[in-house]
Design an enzyme around this catalytic site. Structure first.
Site, PDB file in Angstrom:
ATOM      1  N   LYS A 173      87.430 -10.776 -15.626  1.00 31.31           N
ATOM      2  CA  LYS A 173      88.371  -9.656 -15.773  1.00 31.31           C
ATOM      3  C   LYS A 173      89.393  -9.808 -14.657  1.00 31.31           C
ATOM      4  O   LYS A 173      89.136  -9.470 -13.505  1.00 31.31           O
ATOM      5  CB  LYS A 173      87.602  -8.344 -15.608  1.00 31.31           C
ATOM      6  N   GLU A 249      84.071  -9.638  -1.917  1.00 36.57           N
ATOM      7  CA  GLU A 249      85.072 -10.175  -0.978  1.00 36.57           C
ATOM      8  C   GLU A 249      86.170  -9.131  -0.883  1.00 36.57           C
ATOM      9  O   GLU A 249      86.937  -8.954  -1.839  1.00 36.57           O
ATOM     10  CB  GLU A 249      85.633 -11.505  -1.505  1.00 36.57           C
ATOM     11  N   CYS A 283      94.416 -11.388   1.963  1.00 36.71           N
ATOM     12  CA  CYS A 283      93.295 -10.732   2.644  1.00 36.71           C
ATOM     13  C   CYS A 283      93.126 -11.273   4.060  1.00 36.71           C
ATOM     14  O   CYS A 283      92.742 -10.552   4.962  1.00 36.71           O
ATOM     15  CB  CYS A 283      92.014 -10.923   1.848  1.00 36.71           C
ATOM     16  N   GLU A 383      94.706  -1.965   6.285  1.00 35.88           N
ATOM     17  CA  GLU A 383      95.272  -3.161   5.657  1.00 35.88           C
ATOM     18  C   GLU A 383      96.554  -2.730   4.936  1.00 35.88           C
ATOM     19  O   GLU A 383      96.500  -1.971   3.963  1.00 35.88           O
ATOM     20  CB  GLU A 383      94.267  -3.713   4.646  1.00 35.88           C
TER      21      GLU A 383
HETATM   22  P1  NAD Z   1      91.926  -3.901  -6.382  1.00 33.76           P
HETATM   23  O1  NAD Z   1      90.662  -3.558  -5.704  1.00 33.76           O
HETATM   24  O2  NAD Z   1      92.865  -2.813  -6.732  1.00 33.76           O
HETATM   25  O3  NAD Z   1      91.628  -4.666  -7.763  1.00 33.76           O
HETATM   26  C1  NAD Z   1      90.844  -5.844  -7.816  1.00 33.76           C
HETATM   27  C2  NAD Z   1      90.296  -5.998  -9.224  1.00 33.76           C
HETATM   28  O4  NAD Z   1      89.395  -4.928  -9.484  1.00 33.76           O
HETATM   29  C3  NAD Z   1      91.339  -5.943 -10.335  1.00 33.76           C
HETATM   30  O5  NAD Z   1      90.992  -6.839 -11.357  1.00 33.76           O
HETATM   31  C4  NAD Z   1      91.219  -4.512 -10.826  1.00 33.76           C
HETATM   32  O6  NAD Z   1      91.656  -4.339 -12.165  1.00 33.76           O
HETATM   33  C5  NAD Z   1      89.716  -4.308 -10.719  1.00 33.76           C
HETATM   34  N1  NAD Z   1      89.284  -2.910 -10.681  1.00 33.76           N
HETATM   35  C6  NAD Z   1      89.999  -1.818 -10.300  1.00 33.76           C
HETATM   36  N2  NAD Z   1      89.256  -0.695 -10.455  1.00 33.76           N
HETATM   37  C7  NAD Z   1      88.039  -1.094 -10.911  1.00 33.76           C
HETATM   38  C8  NAD Z   1      86.839  -0.413 -11.250  1.00 33.76           C
HETATM   39  N3  NAD Z   1      86.741   0.912 -11.159  1.00 33.76           N
HETATM   40  N4  NAD Z   1      85.778  -1.149 -11.669  1.00 33.76           N
HETATM   41  C9  NAD Z   1      85.853  -2.474 -11.750  1.00 33.76           C
HETATM   42  N5  NAD Z   1      86.974  -3.187 -11.470  1.00 33.76           N
HETATM   43  C10 NAD Z   1      88.050  -2.498 -11.047  1.00 33.76           C
HETATM   44  O7  NAD Z   1      92.612  -5.009  -5.465  1.00 33.76           O
HETATM   45  P2  NAD Z   1      94.020  -5.726  -5.659  1.00 33.76           P
HETATM   46  O8  NAD Z   1      95.092  -4.736  -5.371  1.00 33.76           O
HETATM   47  O9  NAD Z   1      94.063  -6.464  -6.955  1.00 33.76           O
HETATM   48  O10 NAD Z   1      93.941  -6.836  -4.498  1.00 33.76           O
HETATM   49  C11 NAD Z   1      94.214  -6.538  -3.178  1.00 33.76           C
HETATM   50  C12 NAD Z   1      92.958  -6.320  -2.368  1.00 33.76           C
HETATM   51  O11 NAD Z   1      92.080  -7.413  -2.536  1.00 33.76           O
HETATM   52  C13 NAD Z   1      93.229  -6.253  -0.880  1.00 33.76           C
HETATM   53  O12 NAD Z   1      92.450  -5.238  -0.309  1.00 33.76           O
HETATM   54  C14 NAD Z   1      92.765  -7.613  -0.377  1.00 33.76           C
HETATM   55  O13 NAD Z   1      92.389  -7.665   0.975  1.00 33.76           O
HETATM   56  C15 NAD Z   1      91.623  -7.868  -1.274  1.00 33.76           C
HETATM   57  N6  NAD Z   1      91.325  -9.300  -1.299  1.00 33.76           N
HETATM   58  C16 NAD Z   1      90.221  -9.769  -0.633  1.00 33.76           C
HETATM   59  C17 NAD Z   1      89.973 -11.145  -0.604  1.00 33.76           C
HETATM   60  C18 NAD Z   1      88.809 -11.720   0.162  1.00 33.76           C
HETATM   61  O14 NAD Z   1      88.534 -12.899   0.002  1.00 33.76           O
HETATM   62  N7  NAD Z   1      88.101 -10.971   0.992  1.00 33.76           N
HETATM   63  C19 NAD Z   1      90.851 -12.004  -1.255  1.00 33.76           C
HETATM   64  C20 NAD Z   1      91.954 -11.478  -1.911  1.00 33.76           C
HETATM   65  C21 NAD Z   1      92.177 -10.118  -1.945  1.00 33.76           C
END
Ligand code: NAD
Length: 481
Positions: A173, A249, A283, A383
């Protein structure tokens, strides 16, 4: 303009909703592609197909088949590298040079895991004359892989490649905004006909519909999630009801600690590169620069000149160093943090939205450097996920460690000093999953990474990253000797 479909049970198909999501170019506002706005019914079909593929095919037991499929996918990506990089750049807004390097890293992750698929060994022991124990690693089963939009190609493969290498069936997803590049990768895989139908599936759509349905479905055994800490917390809570494995992550607010004896120019330029890359939407961004007092003013001047030298521009132009941020909402969040920084500290570079042509139709903000903020300020603690570097001063090693550890995050950190004794001493005191000494952002497919504190749970990459996608079973043999 293409409409991508879901990939379920080895067949490309539209969502039962009859609706689509739109991928909008963050620099120009034009429509890049459409993907499916999927429903719980689509998830139900994908889980049924995944369970039957996992149980009825040879996939989990045939490491050679898995290894060949992953290697062939890597080759297909390599043949299409430039087209993939362009689509990634258009959908996400990252500069084309950066998009190429992301695709290359994803290919490397696939190749590494294609080899590791054949290197998963168990252990044996003999506790008594009449007994042998065999500890074998098995695939977990059906895994939901949920990915973010900021590095949608590499971060997909960072989880999906070990998940498949370990013998699981995966349902991916992706983030709504980067469904098209994910679907383009799936098209390459589907054309190979090397993944049994149901082993590799794609269901695009909203997190609170598709993501929730996957996390809560009793037919899903594990959730591998990369995204924000807040969504990760919710996923962990929901997964706990089914006592499911989770690999998380999450976010970061990572420091570079620069001691006075360091190569200051290299330290500051490396830190700046890491926080302005992908417009700070990374991230592992080195978003905090902690500098020892005697070289603080020098570091500030260097950071200011680095930020002001960056060429902000259109993502597909080769000369562009930094593109737009992903959306108008994200832009407003960043600008609010900058205003808070202006109120409580000193903005020494950037700080404004870019809205003159050619930037008037996209979400552009200047590379920004803010100094002299108290450590409890939200700009230091949160962040921002934007091109904002915070520069802080420390007087002693003790204070450097205390400040570095003073946020809820613990993803990565950098230490800059010529004194190796101090480098190792400080490295062991930092609460972070990766610590780079005299460098930053050096990631390898074979080296585990992951978060301490609220930056995550479990490790990705390396053999431990693959083991996250396995269960360990003890099979015991009693002999009549
Ligand atoms: P997000 O948490 O908004 O979304 C991530 C994913 O989760 C998307 O596919 C989204 O559709 C899905 N999602 C949202 N609500 C959900 C729910 N209720 N149940 C299941 N899935 C759901 O994050 P984003 O805005 O896409 O990405 C940015 C964030 O990701 C930042 O906080 C960044 O630090 C983090 N990130 C972490 C790493 C790492 O390796 N630690 C790498 C990249 C990004």
């Amino acid at each position: 303009m293409k409409t991508y479909q879901n990939y379920i049970a080895g067949v490309w198909q539209s969502s039962s909703s009859g609706q689509t999501c739109e991928s909008i170019h963050p620099a120009t506002g034009h429509l890049v592609a459409r993907t499916q706005f999927s429903t719980e019914d689509d998830v139900e079909r994908a889980v049924t197909a995944a369970r039957s593929a996992f149980e009825a095919t040879d996939w989990a037991m045939n490491s050679s088949m898995r290894s060949r499929a992953l290697a062939a996918w890597a080759e297909a990506m390599e043949r299409n590298q430039e087209a993939l990089a362009r689509l990634l750049s258009e959908e996400n807004g990252k500069p084309i040079r950066e998009a190429r390097s992301e695709v290359a890293s994803a290919i490397d992750a696939l190749r590494y895991n294609s080899v590791m698929a054949r290197n998963v060994f168990g252990r044996t022991f003999q506790p008594s004359r009449d007994a042998y124990g065999f500890l074998v690693r098995e695939a977990v089963g059906v895994v939901a892989v949920i990915t973010p939009w900021n590095w949608p190609v590499l971060l997909l493969m960072r989880d999906l490649a070990p998940c498949l290498a370990a013998g699981n069936a995966a349902i991916v997803k992706p983030a709504e905004r980067t469904g098209a590049i994910t679907a383009a990768l799936f098209e390459l895989a589907a054309d190979l006909h090397m993944f049994p139908p149901g082993i590799l599936q794609l269901v695009t759509g909203k997190g609170n519909v598709v993501g929730d349905a996957l996390v809560e479905h009793p037919g899903v055994d594990m959730v591998a999630f990369t995204g924000s800490t807040e969504v990760g917390q919710g996923i962990m809570a929901k997964a706990s009801r089914g006592v499911k494995k989770v690999a998380l992550e999450l976010g970061g607010k990572s420091p570079n600690l620069v001691f006075a004896d360091a190569d200051i120019e290299r330290a500051v330029s490396t830190a700046c590169r890491s926080v302005f890359m992908t417009s700070g939407q990374i991230c592992m961004a080195g978003s905090r620069l902690l500098v020892e007092a005697p070289v603080y003013e020098q570091a500030l001047a260097l950071a200011k000149s680095y930020a002001e030298s960056l060429r902000v521009g259109m993502p597909l132009e080769e000369s562009t160093d930094m593109g737009p941020v992903i959306s108008e909402t994200q832009l407003h969040t960043i600008l609010a943090f900058i205003e808070e920084g202006r109120r409580r500290g000193r903005v020494i570079a950037g700080g404004k939205r870019l809205s003159q042509p050619p930037f008037d139709r996209g979400h552009f903000v200047e590379p920004t450097v803010i100094a002299d903020l108290p450590v409890d300020c939200s700009v230091v603690q949160e962040e921002i996920f934007g091109p904002v570097l915070v520069v802080e001063r420390f007087e002693s090693e003790e204070e450097a460690v205390r400040l570095a550890n003073a946020t809820r995050y613990g993803l990565v950190a950098g230490i800059w000093t010529k004194d190796l004794d101090r480098a190792f001493r400080v490295a062991r005191r930092l609460r972070a999953g990766t610590v780079w000494l005299n460098g930053y952002n050096r990631n390898y497919a074979e080296a585990e990474s992951g978060g301490y504190k609220m930056s995550g749970l479990g490790r990705s990459r390396g053999i431990e990253g693959l083991y996250e996608f396995t269960e360990l079973k003890h099979i015991h043999l009693t002999l009549d000797v």
